[in-house]
Scaffold this active site. Structure first.
Site, PDB file in Angstrom:
ATOM      1  N   HIS A   1       0.837  -1.200   0.000  1.00  0.00           N
ATOM      2  CA  HIS A   1       0.000   0.000   0.000  1.00  0.00           C
ATOM      3  C   HIS A   1       0.866   1.242   0.000  1.00  0.00           C
ATOM      4  CE1 HIS A   1      -3.262  -2.408   1.759  1.00  0.00           C
ATOM      5  NE2 HIS A   1      -2.438  -2.765   2.705  1.00  0.00           N
ATOM      6  N   ILE A  22       2.041   0.690  21.248  1.00  0.00           N
ATOM      7  CA  ILE A  22       1.051  -0.074  20.468  1.00  0.00           C
ATOM      8  C   ILE A  22       0.140  -0.883  21.397  1.00  0.00           C
ATOM      9  CG2 ILE A  22       0.772  -1.931  18.758  1.00  0.00           C
ATOM     10  CD1 ILE A  22       3.301  -0.903  17.366  1.00  0.00           C
ATOM     11  N   HIS A  53      -4.475  32.350  27.375  1.00  0.00           N
ATOM     12  CA  HIS A  53      -5.375  31.879  28.426  1.00  0.00           C
ATOM     13  C   HIS A  53      -6.810  31.879  27.912  1.00  0.00           C
ATOM     14  CE1 HIS A  53      -7.086  31.379  32.412  1.00  0.00           C
ATOM     15  NE2 HIS A  53      -7.941  32.342  32.114  1.00  0.00           N
ATOM     16  N   GLU A  90       3.243  -6.762  31.391  1.00  0.00           N
ATOM     17  CA  GLU A  90       4.475  -6.054  30.998  1.00  0.00           C
ATOM     18  C   GLU A  90       5.670  -6.688  31.707  1.00  0.00           C
ATOM     19  OE1 GLU A  90       5.608  -3.512  28.873  1.00  0.00           O
ATOM     20  OE2 GLU A  90       7.470  -4.225  29.776  1.00  0.00           O
TER      21      GLU A  90
HETATM   22  C1  LIG Z   1      -0.377  -0.155  15.431  1.00  0.00           C
HETATM   23  C2  LIG Z   1       0.684   0.889  15.197  1.00  0.00           C
HETATM   24  C3  LIG Z   1       0.483   2.186  15.599  1.00  0.00           C
HETATM   25  C4  LIG Z   1       1.457   3.155  15.362  1.00  0.00           C
HETATM   26  N1  LIG Z   1       1.228   4.429  15.775  1.00  0.00           N
HETATM   27  C5  LIG Z   1       2.172   5.379  15.546  1.00  0.00           C
HETATM   28  C6  LIG Z   1       1.941   6.726  15.927  1.00  0.00           C
HETATM   29  O1  LIG Z   1       0.886   7.069  16.455  1.00  0.00           O
HETATM   30  N2  LIG Z   1       2.922   7.637  15.673  1.00  0.00           N
HETATM   31  C7  LIG Z   1       4.119   7.286  15.078  1.00  0.00           C
HETATM   32  O2  LIG Z   1       4.967   8.144  14.873  1.00  0.00           O
HETATM   33  N3  LIG Z   1       4.356   6.014  14.718  1.00  0.00           N
HETATM   34  C8  LIG Z   1       3.414   5.057  14.927  1.00  0.00           C
HETATM   35  N4  LIG Z   1       3.650   3.772  14.525  1.00  0.00           N
HETATM   36  C9  LIG Z   1       4.949   3.466  13.889  1.00  0.00           C
HETATM   37  C10 LIG Z   1       4.940   3.898  12.426  1.00  0.00           C
HETATM   38  O3  LIG Z   1       3.887   3.256  11.747  1.00  0.00           O
HETATM   39  C11 LIG Z   1       6.266   3.550  11.790  1.00  0.00           C
HETATM   40  O4  LIG Z   1       7.313   4.119  12.553  1.00  0.00           O
HETATM   41  C12 LIG Z   1       6.357   4.081  10.372  1.00  0.00           C
HETATM   42  O5  LIG Z   1       5.347   3.528   9.568  1.00  0.00           O
HETATM   43  C13 LIG Z   1       7.728   3.754   9.775  1.00  0.00           C
HETATM   44  O6  LIG Z   1       7.776   4.265   8.475  1.00  0.00           O
HETATM   45  P1  LIG Z   1       8.722   3.601   7.375  1.00  0.00           P
HETATM   46  O7  LIG Z   1       8.574   4.446   6.155  1.00  0.00           O
HETATM   47  O8  LIG Z   1      10.054   3.372   7.931  1.00  0.00           O
HETATM   48  O9  LIG Z   1       8.119   2.141   7.107  1.00  0.00           O
HETATM   49  P2  LIG Z   1       6.670   1.586   6.806  1.00  0.00           P
HETATM   50  O10 LIG Z   1       5.595   2.516   7.130  1.00  0.00           O
HETATM   51  O11 LIG Z   1       6.645   0.230   7.457  1.00  0.00           O
HETATM   52  O12 LIG Z   1       6.673   1.403   5.236  1.00  0.00           O
HETATM   53  C14 LIG Z   1       7.519   0.481   4.602  1.00  0.00           C
HETATM   54  C15 LIG Z   1       6.915   0.130   3.260  1.00  0.00           C
HETATM   55  O13 LIG Z   1       7.865  -0.636   2.531  1.00  0.00           O
HETATM   56  C16 LIG Z   1       7.182  -1.642   1.809  1.00  0.00           C
HETATM   57  N5  LIG Z   1       8.139  -2.709   1.510  1.00  0.00           N
HETATM   58  C17 LIG Z   1       8.795  -3.494   2.399  1.00  0.00           C
HETATM   59  N6  LIG Z   1       9.633  -4.330   1.759  1.00  0.00           N
HETATM   60  C18 LIG Z   1       9.489  -4.057   0.432  1.00  0.00           C
HETATM   61  C19 LIG Z   1      10.075  -4.596  -0.738  1.00  0.00           C
HETATM   62  N7  LIG Z   1      10.990  -5.569  -0.678  1.00  0.00           N
HETATM   63  N8  LIG Z   1       9.690  -4.102  -1.931  1.00  0.00           N
HETATM   64  C20 LIG Z   1       8.765  -3.115  -2.013  1.00  0.00           C
HETATM   65  N9  LIG Z   1       8.176  -2.567  -0.931  1.00  0.00           N
HETATM   66  C21 LIG Z   1       8.545  -3.036   0.280  1.00  0.00           C
HETATM   67  C22 LIG Z   1       6.065  -2.067   2.751  1.00  0.00           C
HETATM   68  O14 LIG Z   1       5.006  -2.682   2.044  1.00  0.00           O
HETATM   69  C23 LIG Z   1       5.660  -0.727   3.371  1.00  0.00           C
HETATM   70  O15 LIG Z   1       4.612  -0.134   2.651  1.00  0.00           O
HETATM   71  C24 LIG Z   1       2.675   2.795  14.729  1.00  0.00           C
HETATM   72  C25 LIG Z   1       2.887   1.480  14.312  1.00  0.00           C
HETATM   73  C26 LIG Z   1       1.906   0.539  14.532  1.00  0.00           C
HETATM   74  C27 LIG Z   1       2.148  -0.865  14.070  1.00  0.00           C
END
Ligand SMILES: Cc1cc2nc3c(=O)[nH]c(=O)nc-3n(C[C@H](O)[C@H](O)[C@H](O)COP(=O)(O)OP(=O)(O)OC[C@H]3O[C@@H](n4cnc5c(N)ncnc54)[C@H](O)[C@@H]3O)c2cc1C
Length: 475
Positions: free
Chosen positions: A49, A195, A454, A214
C-alpha cells in the site's frame, strides 16, 4: 486504480533514475517527494500500500479507532456536562469501517502526491541484485531499475515470539486488532509499549475486560517513571488490570479460549482469555533484499547506519523503521527529507533522536521529548525539575479533564530544557511546544518570558517551567 494511473500518467518509461526509493511509507514517500522537489528524477517501489504501515496499519487507523472510543467515553459522561444521551452503544463493524475508510483516503492521497511530483511508481517486490540496481517483481513481470542513489525504507512488522505467534483468531497482532474478527470479552495484551497500550485503551473503553502484562517494572517503560506511574493509576481506575514484572510464558489455545501461563514473582499462574493481542515489539524488513551480498551491516533486524543514514555501501541509504529506533513515523519522514537533501548536494543537519517526541494516544494521552529525570541524572546532569497538575489549570477543569501532569527537567547549570513529560488530555498536541523549544536550544528564561494564551492547556507547560525555578503561580 489510482496508483497504476499515477505511474501510467507520468509516462516515465526510463528505467534509470537519480534516486530510487524502496518502500512507500512515511520515510520513503517523503524522501521521494523531497528528492523530486530538488529536481531529482525519482522512482518509488512499493509492494503493498502507498503510505506504508503508518497510514494503512499504524498511526492513522489506530487514531481513528481511538477517536471512536473517546467519543463513546464522552457520551457516557454526558450528564456531567448537562447533556443527556440514552441507549449509548457502538457498532464495532462501523467503528472499524470508519477507521479503514480514513486509512484508504490517506493512502489514495499519497498516490496523488506521487503523480503531482512526477515520481514513477513501481508496484511490486524489490530486491537489490547489485550496487545501484533494483529489480521489481510486479504482477506484469519484472522491471530492472538503476540509480546512483538508493534509499531503503522497507519498514518493519510485528515481532512474533515463539509460542505466542498470532493466528488471527484468538491471538492477534496489530493488524488483526485493527480489523478484528470479533469484539474481545476478556482480553490479554502482551506488552505495554505505545502499540499495546493504545489497543488496551481502545478495547477496555469499549467494555472488554482487559489485562496488560508487561515484563519491565512499569507500563510504558520508556517514559519517565512518574508519568508511567500516573498513567497506570488512570488505567486501573478505568478497570484495566496491569501486571508488571510479569511474563507470558505460554499460550494454550482451545476452541474460543486461550489459557495464558503468566510468570509473576517466580510463580506461574494460569488465566483464561478469549482474545490475546501480542504487542512485543517490531522487527525490520531486512530479509530477501540482497543486503548481505552488498555488504550492508545489520544489527539484529535493523540496518546499521551513521547519523546521515548512510549504510557504508556507496549510494545506499536506510531510513525509518528499518534503520532502527525510535520507531516513529515522524522520525522516518525527517530522515527521508535529510537523505534526499544530502543526495541532492545540500548540507542538511543530522537527525537528533533525543529531540524526537514520542506520543501515545491512550486515555489519558502520554507525550514526551528528551531525557527522563532518571536518564538526565544517569548522564551526570545536576537538574531542576518542575511539575504542574491538570487540576490547577482552568481550561482542563472546564474541559472536564482534571487528571494529568506536566513535568519538565532542566540542566541546573545552563538552564537548558533537557526533557519534558506529560500525561493527560491533548498532551500529544501540546508536546510540540517543547520540541520547538529544544530545537531552538531554549533555556528556562526564554520559556518563562513567553506569554502563553489563556485559557489553554498550554499554560501548564509554562507553570511547570516556573515550578522548576520556584515561581509557580497557580499551585
Ligand atoms: C499499530 C501501530 C500504531 C502506530 N502508531 C504510531 C503513531 O501514532 N505515531 C508514530 O509516529 N508512529 C506510529 N507507529 C509506527 C509507524 O507506523 C512507523 O514508525 C512508520 O510507519 C515507519 O515508516 P517507514 O517508512 O520506515 O516504514 P513503513 O511505514 O513500514 O513502510 C515500509 C513500506 O515498505 C514496503 N516494503 C517493504 N519491503 C518491500 C520490498 N521488498 N519491496 C517493495 N516494498 C517493500 C512495505 O510494504 C511498506 O509499505 C505505529 C505502528 C503501529 C504498528
Amino acid at each position: 486504480m489510482p496508483i497504476l494511473l499515477a505511474h501510467a500518467e507520468t509516462k516515465m518509461t526510463a528505467k534509470t533514475f537519480d534516486l530510487i526509493v524502496v518502500g512507500a511509507g512515511p520515510g520513503g514517500y517523503v524522501a521521494a517527494i523531497r528528492g523530486a522537489q530538488l529536481g531529482l528524477n525519482v522512482a518509488i517501489v512499493e509492494r503493498e500500500h502507498m503510505g506504508g504501515i503508518c497510514l494503512n496499519w499504524g498511526c492513522i487507523p489506530t487514531k481513528a479507532l481511538l477517536r471512536s472510543s473517546e467519543v463513546f467515553h464522552l457520551m457516557q459522561r454526558a450528564k456531567e456536562f448537562g447533556l443527556s444521551a440514552s441507549k449509548i452503544d457502538y457498532d464495532l463493524d462501523a467503528v472499524v469501517k470508519r477507521s479503514r475508510g480514513v486509512a484508504n483516503q490517506l493512502s489514495g492521497g499519497i498516490s496523488h502526491l506521487m503523480k503531482k511530483n512526477k515520481i514513477a511508481v513501481f508496484m511490486g517486490e524489490a530486491t537489490l541484485p547489485a550496487k545501484g540496481k533494483v529489480s521489481v517483481k510486479g504482477e506484469k513481470g519484472t522491471d530492472e531499475l538503476t540509480a546512483k542513489n538508493i534509499v531503503l525504507a522497507t519498514g518493519a512488522r510485528a515481532r512474533e515470539l515463539p509460542g505466542l505467534e498470532a493466528d488471527g483468531k484468538l491471538v492477534w497482532t496489530y493488524k488483526h486488532a485493527l480489523n478484528p474478527p470479533h469484539m474481545p470479552k476478556k482480553l490479554l495484551v502482551i506488552g505495554s509499549g505505545a502499540i499495546g497500550i493504545e489497543f488496551a485503551s481502545f478495547y477496555n473503553t469499549l467494555g472488554a475486560d482487559t489485562t496488560v502484562v508487561e515484563v519491565m517494572d512499569r507500563v510504558l517503560p520508556v517514559e519517565d517513571a512518574e508519568i508511567s506511574g500516573f498513567a497506570k493509576k488512570q488505567f486501573v481506575k478505568q478497570g484495566m488490570k496491569i501486571m508488571e514484572k510479569a511474563m507470558v510464558k505460554k499460550l494454550d489455545r482451545a476452541k474460543g479460549k486461550v489459557t495464558a501461563h503468566i510468570e509473576v514473582n517466580g510463580k506461574v499462574e494460569k488465566q483464561e482469555f478469549d482474545t490475546v493481542i501480542s504487542a512485543v515489539g517490531i522487527v525490520g524488513n531486512v530479509e530477501n533484499l540482497g543486503l548481505e551480498a552488498l555488504g550492508v551491516k545489520l544489527d539484529r533486524t535493523h540496518v546499521t547506519v551513521d547519523e546521515y543514514c548512510r549504510t557504508g555501501v556507496d549510494g545506499l541509504f536506510a531510513i525509518g523503521d528499518i534503520a532502527g529506533a525510535p520507531w516513529l513515523a515522524h522520525k522516518a519522514s525527517h530522515e527521508g527529507v535529510m537523505v534526499a537533501e544530502l543526495i541532492a548536494g545540500k548540507k542538511p543537519h543530522a537527525v537528533r533522536p533525543e529531540s524526537i517526541a514520542g506520543c501515545t494516544y491512550c486515555h489519558p494521552q502520554v507525550a514526551s521529548v528528551g531525557y527522563t529525570e532518571a536518564k538526565a541524572k544517569e548522564l551526570g546532569y545536576e537538574i531542576k525539575v518542575g511539575r504542574f497538575p491538570f487540576i490547577g489549570n482552568g481550561k482542563a477543569i472546564a474541559l472536564g479533564e482534571p487528571e494529568g501532569m506536566v513535568k519538565t527537567v532542566f540542566d541546573a547549570k545552563t538552564g537548558e530544557l533537557l526533557g519534558a513529560h506529560m500525561v493527560g488530555a491533548e498532551v500529544t498536541e501540546l508536546i510540540q511546544g517543547y520540541v520547538v523549544g529544544r530545537q531552538l536550544e531554549t533555556t528556562e528564561e526564554d520559556l518563562m518570558q513567553t506569554v502563553f494564551p489563556h485559557p489553554t492547556l498550554s499554560e501548564m507547560m509554562h507553570e511547570s517551567v516556573l515550578d522548576a525555578y520556584g515561581q509557580v503561580i497557580h499551585m
